[in-house]
Design an enzyme around this catalytic site. Structure first.
Site, PDB file in Angstrom:
ATOM      1  N   ASN A   6      53.882  48.603  -2.124  1.00 52.43           N
ATOM      2  CA  ASN A   6      54.064  48.804  -0.634  1.00 52.43           C
ATOM      3  C   ASN A   6      53.108  49.741  -0.185  1.00 52.43           C
ATOM      4  O   ASN A   6      53.057  51.179  -0.684  1.00 52.43           O
ATOM      5  CB  ASN A   6      55.443  49.163  -0.354  1.00 52.43           C
ATOM      6  CG  ASN A   6      55.665  49.499   1.168  1.00 52.43           C
ATOM      7  OD1 ASN A   6      55.002  50.424   1.737  1.00 52.43           O
ATOM      8  ND2 ASN A   6      56.780  48.881   1.658  1.00 52.43           N
ATOM      9  N   HIS A   9      52.267  54.178   3.082  1.00 47.69           N
ATOM     10  CA  HIS A   9      52.166  55.406   3.228  1.00 47.69           C
ATOM     11  C   HIS A   9      50.615  55.636   3.358  1.00 47.69           C
ATOM     12  O   HIS A   9      50.349  56.744   3.359  1.00 47.69           O
ATOM     13  CB  HIS A   9      52.916  55.920   2.056  1.00 47.69           C
ATOM     14  CG  HIS A   9      54.396  56.129   2.413  1.00 47.69           C
ATOM     15  ND1 HIS A   9      54.909  56.204   3.724  1.00 47.69           N
ATOM     16  CD2 HIS A   9      55.517  55.655   1.748  1.00 47.69           C
ATOM     17  CE1 HIS A   9      56.242  56.124   3.604  1.00 47.69           C
ATOM     18  NE2 HIS A   9      56.626  55.983   2.399  1.00 47.69           N
ATOM     19  N   HIS A  42      55.247  46.795   5.599  1.00 45.15           N
ATOM     20  CA  HIS A  42      56.287  46.789   6.848  1.00 45.15           C
ATOM     21  C   HIS A  42      55.722  47.164   8.161  1.00 45.15           C
ATOM     22  O   HIS A  42      55.343  48.166   8.447  1.00 45.15           O
ATOM     23  CB  HIS A  42      57.388  47.807   6.423  1.00 45.15           C
ATOM     24  CG  HIS A  42      58.701  47.777   7.316  1.00 45.15           C
ATOM     25  ND1 HIS A  42      59.706  48.617   7.030  1.00 45.15           N
ATOM     26  CD2 HIS A  42      58.841  47.218   8.417  1.00 45.15           C
ATOM     27  CE1 HIS A  42      60.789  48.392   7.976  1.00 45.15           C
ATOM     28  NE2 HIS A  42      60.126  47.431   8.936  1.00 45.15           N
ATOM     29  N   ARG A  44      56.438  47.838  11.504  1.00 48.31           N
ATOM     30  CA  ARG A  44      57.584  48.308  12.172  1.00 48.31           C
ATOM     31  C   ARG A  44      57.438  48.106  13.626  1.00 48.31           C
ATOM     32  O   ARG A  44      56.395  48.097  14.113  1.00 48.31           O
ATOM     33  CB  ARG A  44      58.087  49.828  12.029  1.00 48.31           C
ATOM     34  CG  ARG A  44      58.256  50.077  10.424  1.00 48.31           C
ATOM     35  CD  ARG A  44      58.703  51.560  10.453  1.00 48.31           C
ATOM     36  NE  ARG A  44      59.942  51.857  10.735  1.00 48.31           N
ATOM     37  CZ  ARG A  44      61.049  52.097  10.201  1.00 48.31           C
ATOM     38  NH1 ARG A  44      61.040  52.047   8.842  1.00 48.31           N
ATOM     39  NH2 ARG A  44      62.421  51.998  11.026  1.00 48.31           N
ATOM     40  N   ARG A  48      54.761  52.815  13.291  1.00 52.18           N
ATOM     41  CA  ARG A  48      54.413  54.115  12.791  1.00 52.18           C
ATOM     42  C   ARG A  48      53.562  54.119  11.765  1.00 52.18           C
ATOM     43  O   ARG A  48      52.893  55.268  11.575  1.00 52.18           O
ATOM     44  CB  ARG A  48      55.583  54.895  12.880  1.00 52.18           C
ATOM     45  CG  ARG A  48      56.398  54.755  11.327  1.00 52.18           C
ATOM     46  CD  ARG A  48      57.654  55.325  11.112  1.00 52.18           C
ATOM     47  NE  ARG A  48      58.763  55.191  11.943  1.00 52.18           N
ATOM     48  CZ  ARG A  48      60.072  55.485  11.587  1.00 52.18           C
ATOM     49  NH1 ARG A  48      60.082  55.841  10.230  1.00 52.18           N
ATOM     50  NH2 ARG A  48      60.926  55.137  12.138  1.00 52.18           N
ATOM     51  N   GLU A  69      57.184  42.800   5.490  1.00 52.97           N
ATOM     52  CA  GLU A  69      58.577  43.300   5.747  1.00 52.97           C
ATOM     53  C   GLU A  69      58.309  43.397   7.197  1.00 52.97           C
ATOM     54  O   GLU A  69      57.723  44.012   7.933  1.00 52.97           O
ATOM     55  CB  GLU A  69      58.628  44.859   5.092  1.00 52.97           C
ATOM     56  CG  GLU A  69      58.747  44.621   3.581  1.00 52.97           C
ATOM     57  CD  GLU A  69      59.048  46.012   3.242  1.00 52.97           C
ATOM     58  OE1 GLU A  69      59.153  46.963   3.750  1.00 52.97           O
ATOM     59  OE2 GLU A  69      59.162  46.045   1.876  1.00 52.97           O
ATOM     60  N   THR A 100      63.785  52.720   5.607  1.00 53.67           N
ATOM     61  CA  THR A 100      64.876  51.627   5.644  1.00 53.67           C
ATOM     62  C   THR A 100      66.332  52.154   5.014  1.00 53.67           C
ATOM     63  O   THR A 100      66.349  52.106   3.931  1.00 53.67           O
ATOM     64  CB  THR A 100      64.517  50.144   5.039  1.00 53.67           C
ATOM     65  OG1 THR A 100      63.067  50.162   5.576  1.00 53.67           O
ATOM     66  CG2 THR A 100      65.426  49.257   5.761  1.00 53.67           C
ATOM     67  N   GLU A 150      66.086  40.402  -1.575  1.00 52.67           N
ATOM     68  CA  GLU A 150      65.622  41.844  -2.200  1.00 52.67           C
ATOM     69  C   GLU A 150      66.914  42.641  -2.052  1.00 52.67           C
ATOM     70  O   GLU A 150      67.495  43.037  -1.210  1.00 52.67           O
ATOM     71  CB  GLU A 150      64.350  42.316  -1.293  1.00 52.67           C
ATOM     72  CG  GLU A 150      64.048  43.688  -1.978  1.00 52.67           C
ATOM     73  CD  GLU A 150      62.758  44.092  -1.650  1.00 52.67           C
ATOM     74  OE1 GLU A 150      61.701  43.319  -1.228  1.00 52.67           O
ATOM     75  OE2 GLU A 150      62.458  45.300  -1.507  1.00 52.67           O
ATOM     76  N   HIS A 190      63.325  49.823  -3.289  1.00 51.98           N
ATOM     77  CA  HIS A 190      63.634  50.986  -2.565  1.00 51.98           C
ATOM     78  C   HIS A 190      64.095  52.107  -3.270  1.00 51.98           C
ATOM     79  O   HIS A 190      65.169  52.104  -4.027  1.00 51.98           O
ATOM     80  CB  HIS A 190      64.445  50.892  -1.285  1.00 51.98           C
ATOM     81  CG  HIS A 190      64.592  51.804  -0.232  1.00 51.98           C
ATOM     82  ND1 HIS A 190      64.861  53.045  -0.281  1.00 51.98           N
ATOM     83  CD2 HIS A 190      63.928  51.690   1.088  1.00 51.98           C
ATOM     84  CE1 HIS A 190      64.563  53.469   0.930  1.00 51.98           C
ATOM     85  NE2 HIS A 190      63.943  52.878   1.835  1.00 51.98           N
TER      86      HIS A 190
HETATM   87  N1  PXP Z   1      61.559  47.216  -0.144  1.00 51.10           N
HETATM   88  C1  PXP Z   1      61.800  47.130   1.038  1.00 51.10           C
HETATM   89  C2  PXP Z   1      62.465  46.164   1.912  1.00 51.10           C
HETATM   90  C3  PXP Z   1      61.631  48.249   1.829  1.00 51.10           C
HETATM   91  O1  PXP Z   1      61.718  48.424   3.309  1.00 51.10           O
HETATM   92  C4  PXP Z   1      60.733  49.471   1.158  1.00 51.10           C
HETATM   93  C5  PXP Z   1      60.362  50.695   2.024  1.00 51.10           C
HETATM   94  O2  PXP Z   1      59.568  50.322   3.125  1.00 51.10           O
HETATM   95  C6  PXP Z   1      60.433  49.119  -0.274  1.00 51.10           C
HETATM   96  C7  PXP Z   1      60.918  47.936  -0.686  1.00 51.10           C
HETATM   97  C8  PXP Z   1      59.920  50.501  -0.936  1.00 51.10           C
HETATM   98  O3  PXP Z   1      60.452  51.701  -0.532  1.00 51.10           O
HETATM   99  P1  PXP Z   1      59.718  52.927  -1.453  1.00 51.10           P
HETATM  100  O4  PXP Z   1      58.737  53.114  -0.565  1.00 51.10           O
HETATM  101  O5  PXP Z   1      60.991  53.712  -1.372  1.00 51.10           O
HETATM  102  O6  PXP Z   1      59.383  52.523  -2.859  1.00 51.10           O
END
Ligand code: PXP
Length: 240
Positions: A6, A9, A42, A44, A48, A69, A100, A150, A190
């Site tokens: 992901n 960031h 994601h 959003r 953001r 996402e 999330t 998931e 997550h």
């Molecule tokens: N899976 C989903 C569905 C998420 O919403 C997120 C956070 O955006 C992640 C995985 C990844 O989470 P993390 O950034 O804490 O690894």
């Protein structure tokens, strides 16, 4: 197990100055070169971090599997049907949350979840619902036609190393097995990091882990390529 990275960031950092650095597309390319299974973003509602143009550009990258996402809204459904990512993961979304928090309540909006999923499946997009390891939510997803869930590993990640860990881990594992008995394929993500990710190997038949924050954080010190390679080795079970 496969690793999906992901890269939200990278966009968070870029947006902090409103410019073009660090470049999200370069991050996606580096992840691809490392051989990750998916690039996850994601989009959003408040945009953001990831913006529409980022998702569009990642979608155009050759040989990159995009996992988008998104919230279960009409707007997001239209975007997904237009862009046709390889996969979508439907997540809950509250404007004020930092990230999330908790899984989606599919059981409480099953009719809409079925309507939402149908056109996506018709376009051959893999649909996944981001849920807690809760039997009601799992059986609700099995009625939508979506092939994947998931599992939200946030509670496990927070409990890791505490007296709660075993109980929360068993709930996660039980949820995965329960879902697989329904014929669902199971991803997870997550809050996973370089320490707590190892126990994911104790859960049978997990397909993919989606990990963002810990990889991008480590990349600040060792570079993205190294950070991704280290996590990929852990997820693929090459390092114990
Ligand atoms: N899976 C989903 C569905 C998420 O919403 C997120 C956070 O955006 C992640 C995985 C990844 O989470 P993390 O950034 O804490 O690894």
């Amino acid at each position: 197990m496969l690793l999906g990275v992901n890269i939200d960031h990278v966009a968070t950092l870029r947006n902090a100055r409103g410019g073009i650095e660090p470049d999200v597309l370069t991050a996606a390319r580096i992840c691809k070169e490392c051989g990750v299974a998916s690039i996850t973003t994601h989009l959003r509602e408040d945009r953001r971090h990831i913006k529409d143009k980022d998702v569009e550009a990642i979608r155009m990258l050759p040989r990159v599997r995009l996992n988008l996402e998104m919230a279960m809204t009409k707007e997001m459904q239209e975007i997904a049907l237009r862009l046709r990512p390889h996969a979508v993961c439907i997540v809950p979304e509250r404007r004020q949350e930092v990230t999330t928090e908790g899984g989606l309540d599919v059981a409480g909006q099953l009719k809409w979840a079925i309507e939402f999923t149908k056109p996506l499946l018709e376009k051959k997009i893999e649909v996944s619902f981001f849920i807690d390891p809760d039997v009601h939510q799992i059986s609700a997803v099995s009625k939508t036609g979506a092939p994947f869930i998931e599992l939200h590993t946030g509670r496990y990640s927070e409990a890791f190393g505490t007296l709660e860990e075993e109980k929360v881990f068993e709930e996660l594992k039980g949820g995965a097995i329960f879902a697989q008995n329904f014929g669902l394929k199971v991803n997870a993500g997550h809050g996973l990091n370089y320490q707590n990710v190892r126990r994911m190997h104790e859960i049978p038949n997990l397909v993919e882990l989606n990990i963002g924050h810990s990889i991008i954080s480590r990349a600040v010190f060792v570079g993205l390529e190294q950070a991704v390679k280290e996590m990929k080795a852990l997820v693929e079970g090459q390092v114990f």
